[in-house]
Design an enzyme around this catalytic site. Structure first.
Site, PDB file in Angstrom:
ATOM      1  N   ASN A   1       0.861  -1.186   0.000  1.00 30.93           N
ATOM      2  CA  ASN A   1       0.000   0.000   0.000  1.00 30.93           C
ATOM      3  C   ASN A   1       0.896   1.234   0.000  1.00 30.93           C
ATOM      4  O   ASN A   1       1.455   1.593   1.029  1.00 30.93           O
ATOM      5  CB  ASN A   1      -0.897  -0.019   1.250  1.00 30.93           C
ATOM      6  CG  ASN A   1      -1.725   1.248   1.363  1.00 30.93           C
ATOM      7  OD1 ASN A   1      -1.865   1.998   0.405  1.00 30.93           O
ATOM      8  ND2 ASN A   1      -2.280   1.487   2.547  1.00 30.93           N
TER       9      ASN A   1
ATOM     10  N   LYS B   1       0.035   4.225  -0.350  1.00 34.40           N
ATOM     11  CA  LYS B   1      -0.677   5.397   0.179  1.00 34.40           C
ATOM     12  C   LYS B   1      -0.514   6.582  -0.792  1.00 34.40           C
ATOM     13  O   LYS B   1      -0.386   6.375  -1.995  1.00 34.40           O
ATOM     14  CB  LYS B   1      -0.181   5.752   1.576  1.00 34.40           C
ATOM     15  CG  LYS B   1      -0.085   4.531   2.492  1.00 34.40           C
ATOM     16  CD  LYS B   1       0.078   4.902   3.920  1.00 34.40           C
ATOM     17  CE  LYS B   1       0.428   3.679   4.738  1.00 34.40           C
ATOM     18  NZ  LYS B   1       0.077   3.804   6.123  1.00 34.40           N
TER      19      LYS B   1
ATOM     20  N   HIS C   1      -9.685   1.089   4.680  1.00 30.12           N
ATOM     21  CA  HIS C   1      -8.404   1.324   5.357  1.00 30.12           C
ATOM     22  C   HIS C   1      -8.621   2.321   6.496  1.00 30.12           C
ATOM     23  O   HIS C   1      -9.428   3.250   6.373  1.00 30.12           O
ATOM     24  CB  HIS C   1      -7.375   1.856   4.353  1.00 30.12           C
ATOM     25  CG  HIS C   1      -5.980   1.872   4.911  1.00 30.12           C
ATOM     26  ND1 HIS C   1      -5.545   2.858   5.772  1.00 30.12           N
ATOM     27  CD2 HIS C   1      -4.952   1.003   4.766  1.00 30.12           C
ATOM     28  CE1 HIS C   1      -4.286   2.594   6.118  1.00 30.12           C
ATOM     29  NE2 HIS C   1      -3.900   1.478   5.523  1.00 30.12           N
TER      30      HIS C   1
ATOM     31  N   GLU D   1      -7.005   4.770   7.505  1.00 28.57           N
ATOM     32  CA  GLU D   1      -6.785   6.185   7.168  1.00 28.57           C
ATOM     33  C   GLU D   1      -8.009   6.763   6.452  1.00 28.57           C
ATOM     34  O   GLU D   1      -8.337   7.932   6.621  1.00 28.57           O
ATOM     35  CB  GLU D   1      -5.505   6.328   6.320  1.00 28.57           C
ATOM     36  CG  GLU D   1      -4.272   6.119   7.191  1.00 28.57           C
ATOM     37  CD  GLU D   1      -3.047   5.595   6.450  1.00 28.57           C
ATOM     38  OE1 GLU D   1      -3.023   5.610   5.210  1.00 28.57           O
ATOM     39  OE2 GLU D   1      -2.105   5.151   7.132  1.00 28.57           O
TER      40      GLU D   1
ATOM     41  N   GLU E   1      -5.499  -4.847  10.654  1.00 31.84           N
ATOM     42  CA  GLU E   1      -4.510  -3.782  10.831  1.00 31.84           C
ATOM     43  C   GLU E   1      -4.839  -2.989  12.094  1.00 31.84           C
ATOM     44  O   GLU E   1      -5.642  -2.031  12.039  1.00 31.84           O
ATOM     45  CB  GLU E   1      -4.544  -2.835   9.630  1.00 31.84           C
ATOM     46  CG  GLU E   1      -4.190  -3.514   8.326  1.00 31.84           C
ATOM     47  CD  GLU E   1      -3.589  -2.524   7.339  1.00 31.84           C
ATOM     48  OE1 GLU E   1      -2.459  -2.765   6.917  1.00 31.84           O
ATOM     49  OE2 GLU E   1      -4.230  -1.505   7.033  1.00 31.84           O
TER      50      GLU E   1
ATOM     51  N   GLY F   1       2.072   2.539  10.702  1.00 33.70           N
ATOM     52  CA  GLY F   1       2.994   3.661  10.528  1.00 33.70           C
ATOM     53  C   GLY F   1       3.655   4.130  11.807  1.00 33.70           C
ATOM     54  O   GLY F   1       4.237   5.212  11.844  1.00 33.70           O
TER      55      GLY F   1
ATOM     56  N   SER G   1       3.346  -1.741  10.464  1.00 37.89           N
ATOM     57  CA  SER G   1       4.785  -1.678  10.725  1.00 37.89           C
ATOM     58  C   SER G   1       5.532  -2.978  10.411  1.00 37.89           C
ATOM     59  O   SER G   1       6.456  -3.361  11.130  1.00 37.89           O
ATOM     60  CB  SER G   1       5.038  -1.239  12.172  1.00 37.89           C
ATOM     61  OG  SER G   1       4.519   0.058  12.379  1.00 37.89           O
TER      62      SER G   1
HETATM   63  C1  PEP Z   1      -0.900   0.286   5.889  1.00 36.97           C
HETATM   64  O1  PEP Z   1      -0.973   1.464   5.548  1.00 36.97           O
HETATM   65  O2  PEP Z   1      -1.780  -0.509   5.522  1.00 36.97           O
HETATM   66  C2  PEP Z   1       0.223  -0.136   6.734  1.00 36.97           C
HETATM   67  C3  PEP Z   1       0.222  -1.348   7.190  1.00 36.97           C
HETATM   68  O3  PEP Z   1       1.202   0.793   6.940  1.00 36.97           O
HETATM   69  P1  PEP Z   1       2.642   0.549   7.642  1.00 36.97           P
HETATM   70  O4  PEP Z   1       3.200  -0.739   7.084  1.00 36.97           O
HETATM   71  O5  PEP Z   1       3.445   1.738   7.247  1.00 36.97           O
HETATM   72  O6  PEP Z   1       2.403   0.451   9.104  1.00 36.97           O
END
Ligand code: PEP
Length: 252
Positions: free
Chosen positions: A9, A11, A94, A96, A164, A170, A210
Site C-alpha cells: 500500500n 498510500k 483502510h 486512514e 490492521e 505507521g 509496521s
Molecule cells: C498500511 O498502511 O496498511 C500499513 C500497514 O502501513 P505501515 O506498514 O506503514 O504500518
C-alpha cells in the site's frame, strides 16, 4: 493450502515517474517468486502505467479506494467501472480512510458490494484503536466491522481481510506475532459463523502494521496469518524485495 499474499500500500506517495521507477527496480525479482501472490497498490494516477509495466508478469495491482457508484456527478471520485482492467484488487475500509475521510462500516459495505459486482476483489481492512485494545474491546470492534462491512454479502473466497490494528500502522510498533495470530484466528472463526467454515478456511487473512524485513517471519510463520499488507516499507525497493523474498522462501 492458502497462497500467501504480500500487498504493497503506497498510500499517497510517488509521482508517476517515481512509481514507474519503483516498480522497474522490483519487477524482475518479484516475478521470480513463485510461492506468493504479490499485489502493488499505487495511487490511482499510476495504475495504468504500472499495469502496463507489469504485463507478462504474475504481479497484480490494486487500487487503494474507490467510490461505490458506477458513474455520475461525484466530482473527484473513481468508480469500480473505471478500475476494471486496471487492477484485480481494491483496498477498502483502510483506517486512514475511516479516520481522515469519515468512512464508516456502511460506506465500506456499499463499496465492497460494488467492487464485487465489477469483479474487483476487495481487501477489507479492519482493526481496533489503542484505547479499544486497552479496554479489551478488540473482538467486539472487529466483530462489528465484519458484521456491518459484510452485511448482505454472500460467501466469497476472493475477499481478503487485512487485520490492521490502528496503533501499529505507521508507528513502528508492530503487533506481537502470537497476539496477531490469535486475533486473526478470532477473525477466521467469526467468518465461519458469518459465512461458513469451508469459506472461512479458504480466506486469506493478512496482518498489517509496521511490517519490515526484520519482523516479517514473526507474522508469516503463524498458522492463521496468510501474508501481510505493507505500507511504509513497500516504498523502498530493497526492503520490500527482502520482505517478499522471506515470505516466498518460508513457504518452500
Ligand atoms: C498500511 O498502511 O496498511 C500499513 C500497514 O502501513 P505501515 O506498514 O506503514 O504500518
Amino acid at each position: 493450502m492458502r497462497t500467501p499474499v504480500i500487498a504493497a500500500n503506497w498510500k499517497m506517495n510517488t509521482t508517476i515517474p517515481e512509481a514507474n521507477n519503483l516498480v522497474s527496480q522490483m519487477k524482475y525479482k518479484l516475478n521470480l517468486m513463485e510461492n506468493i501472490e504479490i499485489i502493488i497498490c499505487p495511487p490511482f494516477i499510476s495504475l495504468s502505467v504500472i499495469k502496463e509495466l507489469l504485463k507478462g508478469t504474475s504481479i497484480e495491482t490494486g487500487a487503494q479506494n474507490m467510490y461505490s457508484e458506477k458513474e455520475g456527478a461525484y466530482t473527484g471520485e473513481i468508480s469500480p467501472q473505471m478500475l476494471r482492467g486496471l487492477c484485480e484488487y481494491v483496498i477498502l475500509g483502510h483506517s486512514e480512510r475511516r479516520f481522515y475521510f469519515s468512512e464508516n462500516d456502511d460506506i465500506v459495505n456499499k463499496k465492497i458490494k460494488s467492487a464485487l459486482m465489477y469483479d474487483l476483489k476487495p481487501i477489507l481492512c479492519i482493526g481496533e484503536s489503542l484505547i479499544e485494545k486497552e479496554s479489551n474491546k478488540t473482538e467486539e470492534i472487529l466483530s462489528e466491522q465484519l458484521d456491518k462491512g459484510l452485511h448482505e454479502i454472500a460467501n466469497n473466497k476472493d475477499l481478503i481481510i487485512a487485520y490492521e490494528p490502528l496503533w501499529a500502522i505507521g508507528t513502528g510498533m508492530a503487533a506481537n506475532g502470537e497476539e496477531a495470530n490469535i486475533t486473526i484466528k478470532f477473525i477466521r472463526d467469526k467468518m465461519a459463523q458469518l459465512w461458513n467454515k469451508t469459506t472461512s478456511d479458504a480466506l486469506r487473512i493478512l496482518y498489517g502494521g509496521s511490517v519490515k524485513s526484520n519482523n516479517i517471519i514473526e507474522f508469516v510463520s503463524k498458522p492463521d496469518i496468510d501474508g501481510v499488507l505493507v505500507g511504509g516499507a513497500s516504498l523502498k525497493a530493497k526492503e520490500f524485495l527482502n520482505i517478499a523474498n522471506q515470505i516466498d522462501n518460508y513457504q518452500q
